[in-house]
Design an enzyme around this catalytic site. Sequence first.
Site, PDB file in Angstrom:
ATOM      1  N   ARG A   1      -5.336 -13.689  -2.365  1.00  0.00           N
ATOM      2  CA  ARG A   1      -5.259 -13.125  -1.009  1.00  0.00           C
ATOM      3  C   ARG A   1      -5.420 -14.215   0.044  1.00  0.00           C
ATOM      4  O   ARG A   1      -5.076 -14.009   1.210  1.00  0.00           O
ATOM      5  CB  ARG A   1      -6.353 -12.074  -0.826  1.00  0.00           C
ATOM      6  CG  ARG A   1      -6.234 -10.875  -1.743  1.00  0.00           C
ATOM      7  CD  ARG A   1      -7.517 -10.066  -1.752  1.00  0.00           C
ATOM      8  NE  ARG A   1      -7.810  -9.496  -0.443  1.00  0.00           N
ATOM      9  CZ  ARG A   1      -9.007  -8.994  -0.101  1.00  0.00           C
ATOM     10  NH1 ARG A   1     -10.015  -9.022  -0.961  1.00  0.00           N
ATOM     11  NH2 ARG A   1      -9.175  -8.491   1.093  1.00  0.00           N
TER      12      ARG A   1
ATOM     13  N   ASP B   1     -16.885  -5.159   7.224  1.00  0.00           N
ATOM     14  CA  ASP B   1     -16.163  -4.752   6.027  1.00  0.00           C
ATOM     15  C   ASP B   1     -16.680  -3.354   5.654  1.00  0.00           C
ATOM     16  O   ASP B   1     -17.652  -2.861   6.245  1.00  0.00           O
ATOM     17  CB  ASP B   1     -16.393  -5.759   4.897  1.00  0.00           C
ATOM     18  CG  ASP B   1     -15.255  -5.777   3.886  1.00  0.00           C
ATOM     19  OD1 ASP B   1     -14.462  -4.817   3.863  1.00  0.00           O
ATOM     20  OD2 ASP B   1     -15.155  -6.746   3.105  1.00  0.00           O
TER      21      ASP B   1
ATOM     22  N   LYS C   1     -10.329 -12.237   8.362  1.00  0.00           N
ATOM     23  CA  LYS C   1     -11.432 -11.813   7.499  1.00  0.00           C
ATOM     24  C   LYS C   1     -11.603 -12.809   6.347  1.00  0.00           C
ATOM     25  O   LYS C   1     -10.656 -13.526   6.004  1.00  0.00           O
ATOM     26  CB  LYS C   1     -11.176 -10.393   6.983  1.00  0.00           C
ATOM     27  CG  LYS C   1      -9.856 -10.171   6.251  1.00  0.00           C
ATOM     28  CD  LYS C   1      -9.603  -8.682   6.039  1.00  0.00           C
ATOM     29  CE  LYS C   1      -8.433  -8.444   5.124  1.00  0.00           C
ATOM     30  NZ  LYS C   1      -8.110  -7.023   4.958  1.00  0.00           N
ATOM     31  N   HIS C   2     -12.835 -12.961   5.833  1.00  0.00           N
ATOM     32  CA  HIS C   2     -14.070 -12.187   6.026  1.00  0.00           C
ATOM     33  C   HIS C   2     -15.140 -13.162   6.491  1.00  0.00           C
ATOM     34  O   HIS C   2     -15.555 -14.018   5.718  1.00  0.00           O
ATOM     35  CB  HIS C   2     -14.496 -11.524   4.740  1.00  0.00           C
ATOM     36  CG  HIS C   2     -13.409 -10.711   4.080  1.00  0.00           C
ATOM     37  ND1 HIS C   2     -12.394 -11.287   3.328  1.00  0.00           N
ATOM     38  CD2 HIS C   2     -13.179  -9.374   4.061  1.00  0.00           C
ATOM     39  CE1 HIS C   2     -11.607 -10.333   2.871  1.00  0.00           C
ATOM     40  NE2 HIS C   2     -12.047  -9.163   3.298  1.00  0.00           N
TER      41      HIS C   2
ATOM     42  N   HIS D   1     -17.690  -5.931  -3.445  1.00  0.00           N
ATOM     43  CA  HIS D   1     -17.505  -4.497  -3.648  1.00  0.00           C
ATOM     44  C   HIS D   1     -18.559  -3.962  -4.620  1.00  0.00           C
ATOM     45  O   HIS D   1     -18.868  -2.764  -4.610  1.00  0.00           O
ATOM     46  CB  HIS D   1     -16.117  -4.199  -4.221  1.00  0.00           C
ATOM     47  CG  HIS D   1     -14.998  -4.487  -3.271  1.00  0.00           C
ATOM     48  ND1 HIS D   1     -14.475  -5.745  -3.109  1.00  0.00           N
ATOM     49  CD2 HIS D   1     -14.316  -3.674  -2.435  1.00  0.00           C
ATOM     50  CE1 HIS D   1     -13.502  -5.693  -2.211  1.00  0.00           C
ATOM     51  NE2 HIS D   1     -13.375  -4.454  -1.787  1.00  0.00           N
TER      52      HIS D   1
ATOM     53  N   ARG E   1       0.806  -1.223   0.000  1.00  0.00           N
ATOM     54  CA  ARG E   1       0.000   0.000   0.000  1.00  0.00           C
ATOM     55  C   ARG E   1       0.838   1.271   0.000  1.00  0.00           C
ATOM     56  O   ARG E   1       0.406   2.289  -0.512  1.00  0.00           O
ATOM     57  CB  ARG E   1      -0.906   0.023   1.245  1.00  0.00           C
ATOM     58  CG  ARG E   1      -1.865  -1.136   1.343  1.00  0.00           C
ATOM     59  CD  ARG E   1      -2.934  -1.061   0.285  1.00  0.00           C
ATOM     60  NE  ARG E   1      -3.860  -2.186   0.393  1.00  0.00           N
ATOM     61  CZ  ARG E   1      -4.821  -2.438  -0.495  1.00  0.00           C
ATOM     62  NH1 ARG E   1      -4.972  -1.656  -1.543  1.00  0.00           N
ATOM     63  NH2 ARG E   1      -5.614  -3.479  -0.332  1.00  0.00           N
TER      64      ARG E   1
END
Length: 538
Positions: free
Chosen positions: A159, A274, A189-190, A202, A93
């Site tokens: 991921r 989330d 998560k999740h 999303h 990031r």
Amino acid sequence: MLPDIENLSLAEQVAQMFVVRISGHLFDSQIEFPWWEPPAAELEHWLQDLGVGGVILVGGSAGDLMLRSRQVQSWAKYPLLVAADVEEGVGQRFAGATWFPPPMALRDIAIGDPDKAAQYARKMGAFIAKESLGIGLNWVLAPVVDVNNNPENPVINVRSFGETPDAVGFLAEAFIQGARDWSVLTCAKHFPGHGDTSVDSHLDLPVIPHSRERLAEIELPPFARAIAAGVDSVMSAHLVIECWDPEQPATLSEKILTGKLRNNLGFEGLIVTDALVMGAIAKRYGSNEAPVMALEAGADILLMPADPPGAIQAVLNAVESGRISPKRIRDSVERIWQAKRKVCASTTPGKSEPETISSLSLEYAAQLDLLANPVTKATAGEILQESLRVGGAIPWQPVPGTGLRNLIVVDDVLRCSFLGHHVPAIAIPKEKGALLQIFDRDSLAATEGASNQNPVPTLLQLFIRGNPFRGTAGLTKAAEDLLERLLRNGELQALAIYGSPYILERFLTELPSEIPYVFSYGQMPKAQAIALEALFGS
């Protein structure tokens, strides 16, 4: 110092339950997503006057974050939780720090040597926690403990630590153990599992049709193992679990967050939603109603509401009307306070005394020493090297003077952080005399149907993995069509894929056995260098 909760007004207690998204950049002119990231004056009001409890950062460099985290802590009425999605390292990031390969790379290593994979997972957890502290983060939103048993999953994909609950639970536990040596919070998560979906939450709301028995066998064991390992928080998934609650998504379901996670699994830490701006929730529930419903369901932290002041007021209205009890708010703030005592002990909120330039320089130098040190970078390189896949006629020696083309395909060239004129994917083929072409999914579509009367020997480099808010289907189809065209015209000489192993496995069914190929889970420059050195034998 954290005051006694009794000294907080109800409004301040409610505000502590909210974590808002902010830019990691230092100046308003650098804000990339103004519909999500407030300007400085508005953010300072939220933190200082409303008493918002935390921030989640996106964008900026590691150096920026050292200053930015200090800045927002100085604005805050009470010490902040400062979070980021650094599943693959702080460098994922924030440029300058270490960027690890995706967790699924450890799955491949675990197949041959489970102990080595667990050792790497522990090192990843420790190094990510250490570098997070170095830039002012105290909440690592990792690990992902979803079991990615659906190759078409557009949002979890690499991921995840793998496709089986044993592999995911084993490696997630090691990651948590490694991070536990540092003063940061971790997050599984999740919940209760986003691995078997082909819909990106999303964008829309996935529905999971599995039975209770299937959930108990596949999805839940990694969460149970993470909880037993001492994970500090669990993030909910925006998806409907039909056998548990056919009406509400997990984030808004009391049956799931309170009944399953809190009561059945015995989780006593922070339950965090989330992002509430995601399409699965935002499209179906009001921006101020969804936080109230999540709180009713059992959430302690309400992440990224679309309208933070409005959401805070909506919760206060719900308390005033009797819909939510003050005790329910207090219970969550108690858990938040417990978490903050663990990670905010040295944080002093509000305006601090002036510091000399020399004292700040020493402090920042000490923080820099935590970032991208040789041991951390070497570990990232080892994982990349040991999870690399190669095949065909390796090493590849292109014929000089044949007009070799280096054809690179990415998802979105405008938001591609791993390319630049100097990166190995461009520089190494250039040394071999290759001419560069770069396409993304939009520009590549414009070439469909075009015929090439003069076939060009081509090195095809594909950067494909899950892309939240976009999915991968469009790029995958375009890349499939391109691969078929290059094979049909006799142009494809070598192939490099960075990202998803599922793409490699799909393309290998069409790739002639003699054509050399390399695959890397990573997309960063280090991954490019390792892959292309293997391809060219250099």
